[in-house]
Scaffold this motif. Structure first.
Motif, mmCIF file in Angstrom:
data_model
loop_
_atom_site.group_PDB
_atom_site.id
_atom_site.type_symbol
_atom_site.label_atom_id
_atom_site.label_comp_id
_atom_site.label_asym_id
_atom_site.label_seq_id
_atom_site.Cartn_x
_atom_site.Cartn_y
_atom_site.Cartn_z
ATOM 1 N N GLU A 105 -68.048 17.216 -21.497
ATOM 2 C CA GLU A 105 -68.593 17.710 -20.229
ATOM 3 C C GLU A 105 -67.803 18.927 -19.761
ATOM 4 N N LYS A 106 -68.516 19.958 -19.324
ATOM 5 C CA LYS A 106 -67.875 21.125 -18.726
ATOM 6 C C LYS A 106 -67.856 20.952 -17.208
ATOM 7 N N ILE A 107 -66.682 21.114 -16.632
ATOM 8 C CA ILE A 107 -66.464 20.852 -15.215
ATOM 9 C C ILE A 107 -66.162 22.173 -14.512
ATOM 10 N N PRO A 108 -66.783 22.433 -13.353
ATOM 11 C CA PRO A 108 -66.561 23.709 -12.653
ATOM 12 C C PRO A 108 -65.090 23.941 -12.314
ATOM 13 N N MET A 109 -64.671 25.193 -12.409
ATOM 14 C CA MET A 109 -63.310 25.583 -12.060
ATOM 15 C C MET A 109 -63.136 25.559 -10.545
ATOM 16 N N THR A 110 -61.950 25.210 -10.109
ATOM 17 C CA THR A 110 -61.608 25.195 -8.688
ATOM 18 C C THR A 110 -60.349 26.034 -8.491
ATOM 19 N N THR A 111 -59.878 26.085 -7.267
ATOM 20 C CA THR A 111 -58.618 26.730 -6.951
ATOM 21 C C THR A 111 -57.926 25.892 -5.882
ATOM 22 N N PRO A 112 -56.606 25.853 -5.795
ATOM 23 C CA PRO A 112 -55.626 26.568 -6.605
ATOM 24 C C PRO A 112 -55.232 25.778 -7.846
ATOM 25 N N VAL A 113 -54.397 26.408 -8.675
ATOM 26 C CA VAL A 113 -53.657 25.689 -9.709
ATOM 27 C C VAL A 113 -52.339 25.272 -9.092
ATOM 28 N N PHE A 114 -52.017 23.980 -9.182
ATOM 29 C CA PHE A 114 -50.766 23.456 -8.638
ATOM 30 C C PHE A 114 -49.723 23.308 -9.740
ATOM 31 N N THR A 115 -48.481 23.610 -9.420
ATOM 32 C CA THR A 115 -47.349 23.082 -10.174
ATOM 33 C C THR A 115 -46.537 22.263 -9.185
ATOM 34 N N GLN A 116 -46.128 21.069 -9.602
ATOM 35 C CA GLN A 116 -45.478 20.142 -8.684
ATOM 36 C C GLN A 116 -44.151 19.671 -9.247
ATOM 37 N N ALA A 117 -43.128 19.757 -8.398
ATOM 38 C CA ALA A 117 -41.818 19.178 -8.710
ATOM 39 C C ALA A 117 -41.704 17.870 -7.945
ATOM 40 N N LEU B 129 -64.648 17.902 -5.693
ATOM 41 C CA LEU B 129 -64.561 16.743 -4.815
ATOM 42 C C LEU B 129 -65.654 15.712 -5.072
ATOM 43 N N ASP B 130 -66.754 16.123 -5.724
ATOM 44 C CA ASP B 130 -67.810 15.154 -6.004
ATOM 45 C C ASP B 130 -67.538 14.358 -7.280
ATOM 46 N N LYS B 131 -66.389 14.599 -7.902
ATOM 47 C CA LYS B 131 -66.014 13.870 -9.110
ATOM 48 C C LYS B 131 -65.128 12.685 -8.745
ATOM 49 N N ASP B 132 -65.528 11.511 -9.206
ATOM 50 C CA ASP B 132 -64.750 10.296 -8.976
ATOM 51 C C ASP B 132 -63.911 10.000 -10.207
ATOM 52 N N ILE B 133 -62.668 9.569 -10.004
ATOM 53 C CA ILE B 133 -61.761 9.376 -11.133
ATOM 54 C C ILE B 133 -62.292 8.327 -12.114
ATOM 55 N N ASP B 134 -63.063 7.359 -11.627
ATOM 56 C CA ASP B 134 -63.565 6.301 -12.509
ATOM 57 C C ASP B 134 -64.737 6.756 -13.366
ATOM 58 N N SER B 135 -65.411 7.824 -12.970
ATOM 59 C CA SER B 135 -66.575 8.281 -13.723
ATOM 60 C C SER B 135 -66.299 9.549 -14.527
ATOM 61 N N PRO C 34 -64.808 11.874 -17.543
ATOM 62 C CA PRO C 34 -64.518 11.621 -18.959
ATOM 63 C C PRO C 34 -63.023 11.593 -19.215
ATOM 64 N N ASP C 35 -62.628 10.883 -20.252
ATOM 65 C CA ASP C 35 -61.218 10.801 -20.614
ATOM 66 C C ASP C 35 -60.771 12.087 -21.311
ATOM 67 N N PRO C 36 -59.537 12.488 -21.094
ATOM 68 C CA PRO C 36 -59.009 13.647 -21.838
ATOM 69 C C PRO C 36 -58.889 13.332 -23.327
ATOM 70 N N ASN C 37 -59.063 14.355 -24.157
ATOM 71 C CA ASN C 37 -58.898 14.182 -25.599
ATOM 72 C C ASN C 37 -57.430 14.121 -25.998
ATOM 73 N N GLN C 38 -56.569 14.789 -25.234
ATOM 74 C CA GLN C 38 -55.148 14.851 -25.576
ATOM 75 C C GLN C 38 -54.367 13.778 -24.823
ATOM 76 N N GLU C 39 -53.457 13.126 -25.517
ATOM 77 C CA GLU C 39 -52.656 12.080 -24.891
ATOM 78 C C GLU C 39 -51.726 12.619 -23.813
ATOM 79 N N THR C 40 -51.361 13.898 -23.918
ATOM 80 C CA THR C 40 -50.438 14.487 -22.950
ATOM 81 C C THR C 40 -51.140 14.909 -21.662
ATOM 82 N N VAL C 41 -52.464 14.822 -21.619
ATOM 83 C CA VAL C 41 -53.242 15.195 -20.434
ATOM 84 C C VAL C 41 -53.753 13.918 -19.771
ATOM 85 N N SER C 42 -53.684 13.867 -18.439
ATOM 86 C CA SER C 42 -54.115 12.660 -17.728
ATOM 87 C C SER C 42 -54.789 13.038 -16.417
ATOM 88 N N LEU C 43 -55.503 12.062 -15.865
ATOM 89 C CA LEU C 43 -56.147 12.209 -14.564
ATOM 90 C C LEU C 43 -55.352 11.422 -13.531
#
Length: 239
Positions: free
Chosen positions: A120-132, A148-154, A156-165
């Motif tokens: 699934e292609k998801i629309p780009m948003t702003t800003p990009v955060f970096t968090q300490a 904002l209309d995307k719910d975490i439970d619905s 898709p899962d990331p393909n890479q193990e290093t990426v998470s929601l």
């Protein structure tokens, strides 16, 4: 109160918070006086040079892309920072290297461009955060906010193990806004200045901070870049 100054082509926002004192004529029951006290200035006389300078500072050029952003409400604006109440939002994130860095961005951008379990292609948003997450700024993540209309439970899962929601529950954050290229040295200076102002004002900042970058650095003049340092607050009251 938030107003758009439409006389300038970039339509800057003028933000004023404070207290309005209304006087009532006891004989007629009608308003007979009205005085505004801004949170951002000390001299609240009818014509205040400090107030005029406060307005002028808000007219500077900030280029904010026409993309969806996390929803927030401005609770207070002082001379040095804003206090915002954020509603919950979801981010896709991975490990970063430093607050001003871009390490890991291609991985999380790949997720929204279709590198996920349903392509699934998801629309780009702003800003990009970096968090300490800690006081030493040693543990950093890089994050893209999902629509904002995307719910975490619905989602898709990331393909890479290093990426998470992750769902960010929102809350109250103090925000310092600045322009220019956000180098590591500048970001640290802004974080230190913001934290010092919060403590001086009797607020309780949490550990760590976020850097919000709204613009593509390859396509934006540095002096028009919109950047923000955010620090979550333990608690906040307008009383």
């Amino acid at each position: 109160m938030v107003m758009k100054f439409v006389l300038l082509p970039w339509k800057p926002e003028l933000i004023f918070t404070g207290t309005s004192v209304m006087g009532i004529n006891p004989e007629t029951g009608k308003f007979c006086s009205h005085v505004d006290f801004w949170d951002s200035i000390v001299n609240n006389d009818y014509f205040s040079l400090e107030g005029l300078w406060d307005v002028f500072k808000q007219l500077r050029v900030y280029k904010t892309p026409d993309l969806e952003t996390p929803k927030y409400r401005i609770l207070k604006r002082t001379a040095n920072y804003e206090v915002r109440e954020y509603t919950p939002f979801v981010v896709v994130e991975t490990n970063g290297d430093k607050l001003s860095g871009s390490s890991g961005f291609n991985d999380i951008a790949g997720y929204i461009f279709g590198k996920n379990s349903t392509t699934e292609k998801i629309p780009m948003t702003t800003p990009v955060f970096t968090q300490a997450f800690d006081a030493d700024m040693s543990k950093v993540s890089i994050e893209i906010v999902l629509p904002l209309d995307k719910d975490i439970d619905s989602l898709p899962d990331p393909n890479q193990e290093t990426v998470s929601l992750r769902k960010v529950e929102g809350g109250i954050a103090a925000v310092l806004k600045f322009s220019g290229k956000p180098t590591e040295e500048i970001v640290y200076e802004k974080e230190k200045a913001l934290r010092s102002s919060l403590i001086s004002d009797g607020l309780r900042p949490k550990k760590g901070c976020l850097l919000a970058r709204y613009n593509d650095p390859g396509r934006t003049w540095s002096f028009t870049m919109r950047n923000e340092v955010l620090i979550w607050l333990e608690e906040f009251s307008l009383d």
